[in-house]
Design a protein around this motif. Structure first.
Motif: not given
Length: 209
Positions: A36-42, A163-165, A170-177
């Motif tokens: 369940x990957x997810x990105x949250x922005x506030x 910000x959304x982009x 970052x999630x798709x190109x630069x992640x360091x999970x």
């Protein structure tokens, strides 16, 4: 408008802050959970939004009329209502293709291009039709696996789109999970060669923000 979107934590989750004139005005969090990957922005004064990979569409690998659409995500507000989507697009043939990201948000369909300028870093101009409304920039230097993005925008909507982009990027190109680093420095130069993509970058855009 000028703002800075900074990653402050890298690992099995990633955390970010949005800074405007040295003050934190927003926060974001990314879960790299395979299930369940997810990105949250506030952001201050705005409803929370979530960006969630659409795994069923990812499996389909959508193809139509020479267009490939990959890494699709749904965008929802705090109540779970879908308010947009974002997806990578490739148009053309195997031998000659153009790439961009399509963001649908608040009734707008935006196109975002990737322009690599070597030592000057990555530039991501965001267009609404023929009009540029924002630009995301990323340095080629990354320290401790913490990515940073500078955002130039004409208005609040442009900043939100950027910000959304940035989260999607970052999630798709630069992640360091799963990676933890201290005292690490990495360097990556990217050069864009296609003239039609290079032409999307306007070096004077920042002066209008």
């Amino acid at each position: 408008m000028l703002s800075h979107f900074k990653q402050i934590k890298s690992g099995h989750t990633a955390e970010y802050v949005l800074e405007v004139r040295g003050q934190i005005t927003g926060e974001a969090r990314v879960s790299f959970s395979p299930a369940a990957p997810q990105m949250t922005l506030a952001c201050q004064g705005k409803p929370e939004i979530t960006i969630t990979p659409n795994l069923s569409d990812s499996v389909k690998k959508m193809y139509r009329r020479g267009t490939w659409r990959t890494a699709p995500c749904d965008i929802a507000d705090g109540t779970g209502k879908k308010i947009g989507s974002i997806v990578k697009v490739r148009q053309g043939t195997f031998f000659s293709s153009n790439y961009y990201t399509e963001l649908q948000l608040d009734g707008h369909i935006l196109q975002i291009y990737e322009v690599g300028l070597g030592k000057e870093g990555m530039k991501y101009p965001i267009y609404d039709g023929n009009s540029q409304l924002a630009q995301v920039e990323k340095s080629p230097v990354v320290r401790d696996n913490l990515d940073e993005y500078t955002i130039y925008s004409l208005d609040e909507f442009g900043e939100l789109a950027a910000l959304v982009f940035s989260l999607f990027l970052d999630f798709n190109n630069y992640r360091n999970a799963g990676e933890y680093a201290k005292g690490k420095r990495s360097l990556q130069y990217v050069y864009t060669r296609r003239k039609e993509i290079l032409d999307k970058y306007d070096p004077d855009f920042r002066s209008r923000c």
